[in-house]
Design an enzyme around this catalytic site. Structure first.
Site, PDB file in Angstrom:
ATOM      1  N   TYR A  72     -17.572   2.591 -14.039  1.00 37.38           N
ATOM      2  CA  TYR A  72     -17.965   2.034 -15.332  1.00 37.38           C
ATOM      3  C   TYR A  72     -17.182   2.737 -16.430  1.00 37.38           C
ATOM      4  CZ  TYR A  72     -22.023   0.248 -12.714  1.00 37.38           C
ATOM      5  OH  TYR A  72     -22.850  -0.369 -11.801  1.00 37.38           O
ATOM      6  N   HIS A 138     -20.489   1.943  -3.519  1.00 36.75           N
ATOM      7  CA  HIS A 138     -20.433   0.750  -4.367  1.00 36.75           C
ATOM      8  C   HIS A 138     -20.000  -0.475  -3.565  1.00 36.75           C
ATOM      9  CE1 HIS A 138     -20.184   0.228  -8.996  1.00 36.75           C
ATOM     10  NE2 HIS A 138     -20.835  -0.760  -8.439  1.00 36.75           N
ATOM     11  N   PRO A 233     -32.361  -7.362 -13.038  1.00 37.30           N
ATOM     12  CA  PRO A 233     -33.695  -7.978 -12.933  1.00 37.30           C
ATOM     13  C   PRO A 233     -34.032  -8.876 -14.115  1.00 37.30           C
ATOM     14  CG  PRO A 233     -33.905  -5.722 -13.671  1.00 37.30           C
ATOM     15  CD  PRO A 233     -32.453  -5.920 -13.326  1.00 37.30           C
ATOM     16  N   LEU A 234     -33.246  -8.784 -15.194  1.00 37.40           N
ATOM     17  CA  LEU A 234     -33.453  -9.653 -16.355  1.00 37.40           C
ATOM     18  C   LEU A 234     -32.349 -10.699 -16.470  1.00 37.40           C
ATOM     19  CD1 LEU A 234     -34.669  -7.009 -18.971  1.00 37.40           C
ATOM     20  CD2 LEU A 234     -36.042  -8.618 -17.622  1.00 37.40           C
ATOM     21  N   GLY A 235     -31.660 -10.948 -15.348  1.00 40.79           N
ATOM     22  CA  GLY A 235     -30.658 -12.011 -15.350  1.00 40.79           C
ATOM     23  C   GLY A 235     -29.573 -11.804 -16.386  1.00 40.79           C
ATOM     24  N   GLY A 237     -29.727 -10.390 -19.105  1.00 41.65           N
ATOM     25  CA  GLY A 237     -30.273 -10.587 -20.438  1.00 41.65           C
ATOM     26  C   GLY A 237     -30.868 -11.951 -20.691  1.00 41.65           C
TER      27      GLY A 237
END
Length: 344
Positions: A72, A138, A233-235, A237
């Site tokens: 990252y 990864h 888990p929130l797609g 955003g």
């Protein structure tokens, strides 16, 4: 109906704990994905000082698992997390990754044992810590038997540089073969490395609009007490309900190239957000908290790792651990239309 309040925590630092793997490493039920703070999302909104406040706010709310990776940035995210850990190391469970190298045009896998050892030492320096709590592969290197890579990672545990090992399956879509289930290849890899050294956690995408991990991967983890770190888990955003169809994304934002974030697909998937909001209103919560509570409901070893760069959302996400969905809520979520737009 009056304004929706945001579900909070009983007190600062009070958060359900969940265990990962045979070592039963305890972490807060909700983690924090640090990647958006310095990579892959809207560079103009990335500020180091705000990121530090966000990490500290999450730790104050009882979040422990901070998820990062050497790729990252590359490297900038680990450096940022290292700064945030000063004076707070004992509050955090640090999870980072190796196995991917970022070049000018391509991202390539590297699973050679020598590289793994060097990568770990470099991550320890950037994170300013003596030990990594969870070290994740990864991606497996197609040129190196995964057992060799995993053996080198196991040596890091023996050396005291790493506490536990994990494997990422976030890229399973890209390697899916015709006629196979999405995580079949990942499970084959897991079966192979499990014979070398115990797997403590698997990281894979899991959300209301991407539930494929429930088919075979989560049952594999559940049967062995292995933790599942739910990525996205929130797609990305979308499930927060804060994104509007047709809004633009900065060129560096990964969503600018994702099929589900075209104006057409965002509009087509609005019924999913509407359904989450309807449930949230009954609980005085938010759509994001309902989406996270659904992930938490999938099993006692599931830990959602929502990414954010803002204090407000980090604290709100932690509050999802205090939301208990009813049978009616779960039935409504099960009845939501399937998300449209292919990720392939």
């Amino acid at each position: 109906m009056g304004p929706v309040r945001r579900l909070g925590l009983g007190r600062i630092g009070e958060l359900e704990r969940r265990s990962l793997g045979a070592a039963a490493l305890a972490v807060g039920a909700v983690g924090l994905g640090c990647m958006p703070m310095s990579w892959a999302y809207s560079a103009s909104q990335q500020r180091g000082d705000r990121a530090l406040r966000t990490v500290h706010a999450a730790l104050d709310a009882g979040v422990q698992l901070l998820d990062t990776a050497d790729m990252y940035g590359p490297f900038t995210n680990e450096l940022l997390v290292g700064r945030a850990l000063k004076g707070r190391r004992s509050d955090a469970f640090v999870s980072t990754k190796c196995g991917l190298l970022v070049g000018d045009q391509h991202i390539v896998a590297n699973g050679r044992p020598g590289y793994v050892r060097r990568a770990c030492d470099a991550s320890l320096r950037r994170l300013q810590t003596d030990v990594i709590d969870l070290y994740q592969l990864h991606r497996a290197d197609p040129e190196v038997p995964v057992e060799e890579t995993w053996g080198a990672m196991a040596d890091l545990v023996t050396a005291g540089k790493v506490r536990a090992l994990g494997l990422c399956a976030v890229g399973a879509r890209a390697s899916r073969r015709p006629g196979s289930r999405m995580y079949d290849e990942t499970i084959r890899q897991l079966d192979r490395v499990q014979q070398v050294f115990p797997v403590s956690a698997v990281q894979a995408e899991l959300s209301v609009w991407s539930p494929e991990a429930l088919e075979s991967l989560l049952p594999w983890c559940t049967a062995r007490g292995v933790g599942l770190l739910a990525a996205m888990p929130l797609g990305n955003g979308y499930l927060t309900g804060t994104l509007t169809p047709g809004q633009g994304f900065e060129p560096d934002d990964l969503r600018a190239r994702h099929p589900r974030f075209t104006a057409e697909m965002m509009a087509a998937n609005q019924p999913v957000v509407v359904g989450l909001r309807r449930i949230a209103e009954r609980h005085g919560a938010t759509a994001a908290q309902v989406a996270l509570a659904w992930v938490l409901r999938q099993g006692p070893h599931v830990v959602p790792v929502p990414g954010t760069k803002r204090e407000r959302w980090a604290v709100e996400n932690a509050g999802a651990a205090g939301l208990t969905l009813t049978p009616r809520d779960l039935a409504e979520i099960a009845g939501l239309p399937r998300a449209q737009g292919s990720w392939d």
